[in-house]
Enzyme design. Structure first.
Site, PDB file in Angstrom:
ATOM      1  CB  SER A 253      -0.913   0.010   1.217  1.00 17.64           C
ATOM      2  OG  SER A 253      -0.128   0.283   2.355  1.00 17.64           O
ATOM      3  CE  LYS A 254      -2.687   5.134  -2.737  1.00 13.88           C
ATOM      4  NZ  LYS A 254      -3.788   5.918  -3.239  1.00 13.88           N
TER       5      LYS A 254
END
Ligand code: GLU
Length: 470
Positions: A253-254
């Site tokens: 995830s970012k």
């Protein structure tokens, strides 16, 4: 197998293509190429709220930069154009209406307030929120209401209690019960399709043979299967790839990781190395080799061999692999080409390439390659150290001493052997380590083999680097 057609269908809702989607693209590309088929890009831009201006261009540019080339797509066209869903709205409407005629879908005029209230009531009763088919029963003459300009959506009419299944090439048979599926909106009130309708209509019209996508879409597939059935369309082959995970097994995830494909290129990763690393997600080479070409992957890969459990995307491992590409896989010419491209906008480094056919520069490339993991590392190895605001007087004395030692070497003595002697002499006389000489000359305690690097730099430049101390 005849006419293999694979696709990715990215939504332009982020900055660029996600590294996980690049993985999906690679697999789709490989399957198409292996069977002499076509690989297609379709832009699914029906979510107008999450739509991001410029994202499509970035996605396409990244795919090209990675060499994952496509045969049909929004910018290159193809026999099933347009390849952008926002330009295909009349098609979705047509099929949504066809579904209504068949009784497989129905018009729904419910206001947002009613839907919200229904949802709250169901949640309060600990039920899974879902539409209650109110409009299917209550609306007798939808066309009249539509003619009056009333807002509507078209919903899938799910008959509960049907046990169904589909086959997934990676996971085997997946069964589901139609009772677990909501009467999903297919066509929204703004005339755009939802993902489910858009994806099925387009995959069918674009004659996609294999739908290869991430595992997060498995739960959508039953709805798609129902749509294929209702429209009496042949089902494509499904394969749901594992989702890439961080080394701690959490979803990429970012927040935890750089996720945009272009980030890796900006950081000096070589596209081939990234693809090679991605190829190993959930798959392994029959001889357990880690380094192989894209063509070799295409020849050997089979979807059936993909392991469905979350493969770990470990950036450290990728960085190691990138170093192997820089050192051993790229030819020297190719390495130089990549460097030139990477530093095309960096004047300081680009100016070094003016000497690119001198033997000294060739030697610099050889020594630099052995110390680099990314193209970005090159700059760290060769750039001039910055002049700092102030230096300790001790450092100044040492820099002067090293400068004197070097000055005693004439221009014609400026070679590896004599430089090494001079460095040894300096370190013995001043009783300091070689690391210190490194720092004086490069600003860092280690880097390229110093006698060779200084030979490349030349006497004048080496002396200039020391002069920054006074
Ligand atoms: N538009 C979906 C996405 O953003 C496509 C999923 C699929 O491949 O069906 O990835």
């Amino acid at each position: 197998m005849n006419s293999v057609r694979t696709r990715i269908a990215p939504s332009p809702t982020g900055e660029d293509i996600h590294i996980g989607n690049l993985y999906t693209a690679l697999i789709n590309f490989a399957v198409a190429k292996k069977h002499g088929g076509k690989f297609i890009i379709r832009i699914e831009d029906t979510d107008r709220i999450r739509f991001q201006e410029g994202a499509e261009e970035k996605i396409l540019a990244s795919l090209k930069a990675y060499g994952v080339s496509y045969d049909e797509g929004p910018d290159v066209g193809g026999p099933f154009a347009p390849y952008r869903q926002s330009e295909r709205l009349s098609l979705y409407k047509k099929y949504a209406e066809e579904l209504v005629e068949k009784g497989a879908a129905y018009y729904c005029f419910c206001a947002k307030e009613r839907l919200e209230k229904l949802r709250e009531e169901q949640l309060a009763q600990k039920k899974t929120p879902r539409y209650d088919k109110h409009c299917l029963r209550a609306v007798k003459n939808p066309q009249e209401r539509i003619a009056k300009g009333e807002q509507y959506v078209i919903r899938l009419n799910i008959l509960p209690g049907k046990k169904m299944w589909f086959k997934d090439l990676i996971r085997g048979q997946i069964t589901f019960d139609s009772s677990d599926i909501d009467d999903q909106v297919l066509l929204k009130s703004d005339g755009y399709p939802t993902y489910h309708l858009g994806v099925v209509v387009d995959d069918h019209l674009m004659q996609i043979s294999h739908i290869i996508r991430a595992e997060e879409w498995i739960s959508s597939t039953p709805k798609h299967v129902l749509l294929y059935e209702s429209l009496v369309w042949e089902q494509p082959i499904f394969a749901h790839l594992p989702i890439l995970r961080n080394p701690d097994k959490s979803k990429l995830s970012k927040r935890k990781n750089p996720v945009w494909a272009s980030w890796y290129l900006q950081e000096g990763y070589v596209p081939e190395a990234v693809l090679n690393y991605l190829a190993l997600m959930g798959w392994s080479h029959p001889e357990q080799r880690e380094i192989f070409s894209l063509q070799e992957f295409i020849d050997l890969f089979d979807l059936k061999d993909v392991q469905p459990v979350g493969p770990v995307f470990d950036i450290q491992k990728l960085t190691w692999m990138n170093g192997v590409y820089i050192r051993d896989v790229l030819s020297k010419d190719d390495f130089l080409k990549r460097l030139k491209h990477f530093y095309r906008d960096d004047e300081e480094i680009a100016s070094l390439f003016e000497r690119d056919n001198s033997p000294l520069f060739s030697m610099l490339l050889d020594i630099a390659r052995t110390r680099m993991k990314t193209l970005k590392d090159f700059k760290g190895l060769v750039k001039e150290p910055k002049k700092e605001d102030r230096y300790e007087s001790e450092e100044v004395v040492l820099a002067k001493s090293l400068s004197d030692t070097f000055s005693s070497l004439s221009e014609s003595d400026w070679n590896e052997e004599r430089i090494l002697e001079a460095l040894k002499k300096f370190s013995a006389e001043q009783n300091v380590s070689m690391k210190l000489a490194y720092t004086l000359l490069t600003g860092k305690p280690q880097g390229l083999p110093l006698p060779q690097f200084l030979t490349y730099l030349g006497r004048e430049a080496a002396l200039r680097r020391l002069q920054r101390y006074w």
